[in-house]
Enzyme design. Structure first.
Site, PDB file in Angstrom:
ATOM      1  NE  ARG A 161      37.773   8.478 -25.585  1.00  0.00           N
ATOM      2  CZ  ARG A 161      37.195   9.556 -25.025  1.00  0.00           C
ATOM      3  NH1 ARG A 161      37.302  10.738 -25.573  1.00  0.00           N
ATOM      4  NH2 ARG A 161      36.520   9.447 -23.907  1.00  0.00           N
TER       5      ARG A 161
ATOM      6  CG  HIS B 270      41.180  14.774 -24.976  1.00  0.00           C
ATOM      7  ND1 HIS B 270      41.374  13.419 -24.946  1.00  0.00           N
ATOM      8  CD2 HIS B 270      39.848  14.940 -24.820  1.00  0.00           C
ATOM      9  CE1 HIS B 270      40.222  12.799 -24.781  1.00  0.00           C
ATOM     10  NE2 HIS B 270      39.269  13.715 -24.699  1.00  0.00           N
TER      11      HIS B 270
END
Ligand code: GLV
Length: 318
Positions: free
Chosen positions: A233, A281
């Protein structure tokens, strides 16, 4: 009885994720055409909803679903759920564990490791200069990859890299036994792990313990010229510490798929830094087609009060 799909924190993000919500609705209807599936904000009476499917939902709304029996993350991670302060502590949270997604993420890691150790950019540059530069190093295959987070995805990556004949070590909170992989456990073995990791791959879940773990102290423990891949993350990385580490040569490059703010703002220095690869992502995007059977199974289990698949430990946060 109904299922609600809540994807996107605000109307802009909900619009961007419309394709995702639709793909999920269609994939679940393919499991059972009679399901009542409602997509936020067209939810009707929140008390009709038994099962919540969420990906970056609008914060604060979960508490309105008083009859919901479970929250299903539409991804492997659940940190996007936990940042909502209003989750009822008794409601189970489940995540997706899908072999398709695991392959996807492992292929991403292997692709970037191979382009690094096989010196793909170097040879391309030589080609452009018409230089037949047949002198060592021909590749960096002797480098060791250190994987932070040896869970379902990390252990698969470790195993496949080792099958490719590469040296791999792993680090996680609890001891693991993966043949051919040196494993390091917990805080006390973190520095030993880092000192061997020429290529550091972060596959950790985001928790209070792992937030900001990719920082200047961590980088300073790596062998000089190490390579970083972050597919955990954005909050694992202290952004301000990365560029000085690259500029000083402590790190020789970084591959980043996740960011503190997504989409990555246009003015962010990561975009144009010559030693950083940015991807939006996409290292692993949930595939509703392959993941829908387990989500449907969880829905059936939730409404009949049975134990759920892939339930996370709320205390640990993953
Ligand atoms: C992706 O980041 C996921 O959590 O599935």
């Amino acid at each position: 009885m109904a299922i609600a799909i809540l994807a996107g924190r605000d109307t802009t993000e909900q619009k961007q994720l419309e394709w995702f919500s639709t793909a999920w609705r269609d994939a679940l209807l393919a499991q059972n055409a009679d399901l009542d599936i409602r997509v936020w904000p067209n939810i009707g009476n929140p008390a009709d909803i038994d099962f919540l499917l969420v990906w970056q939902h609008p914060l604060g709304i979960l508490k309105t679903f008083s009859q919901a029996k479970a929250i299903q993350s539409l991804g492997a991670g659940v940190d996007h759920i936990f940042i909502d302060p209003d989750i009822h502590p008794a409601i189970p949270i489940v995540r997706i564990t899908d072999p398709y997604m695991a392959n996807d993420i492992v292929q991403y890691v292997i692709a970037y490791i191979l382009q690094h150790i096989k010196l793909v950019e170097h040879w391309t540059e030589k080609q452009h200069q018409k230089i037949w530069a047949k002198e060592p190093p021909f590749n960096l295959s002797s480098k060791t990859t250190g994987i932070m987070g040896i869970g379902y995805l990390g252990s698969k990556a470790a195993h496949l890299l080792s099958e490719l004949g590469l040296s791999v070590c792993g680090w996680s909170q609890s001891p693991k036994n993966i043949p051919g992989i040196s494993h390091f456990t917990g805080e006390s073995e973190f520095n030993d792990f880092l000192s061997r990791s020429d290529i550091l791959v972060c596959m950790l879940p985001l928790t209070a313990q792992t937030e900001n773990i990719l920082n200047k102290r961590t980088f300073s423990q790596l062998p000089r010229g190490a390579y970083l891949i972050n597919i955990g993350r954005g909050k694992h990385l202290v952004d301000e510490d990365l560029i000085p580490a690259l500029d000083s040569g402590q790190l020789c490059g970084a591959v980043l798929d996740v960011f503190r703010q997504e989409p990555l703002p246009a003015e962010h220095p990561f975009w144009l830094h010559p030693k950083i690869h940015v991807t939006p992502h996409i290292a692993s995007v949930t595939n509703p087609g392959t993941a829908a059977p387990q989500v449907y199974e969880n829905y059936l289990r939730a409404i009949s009060g049975q134990e759920l698949l892939n339930q996370i430990n709320i205390k640990k946060g993953y």
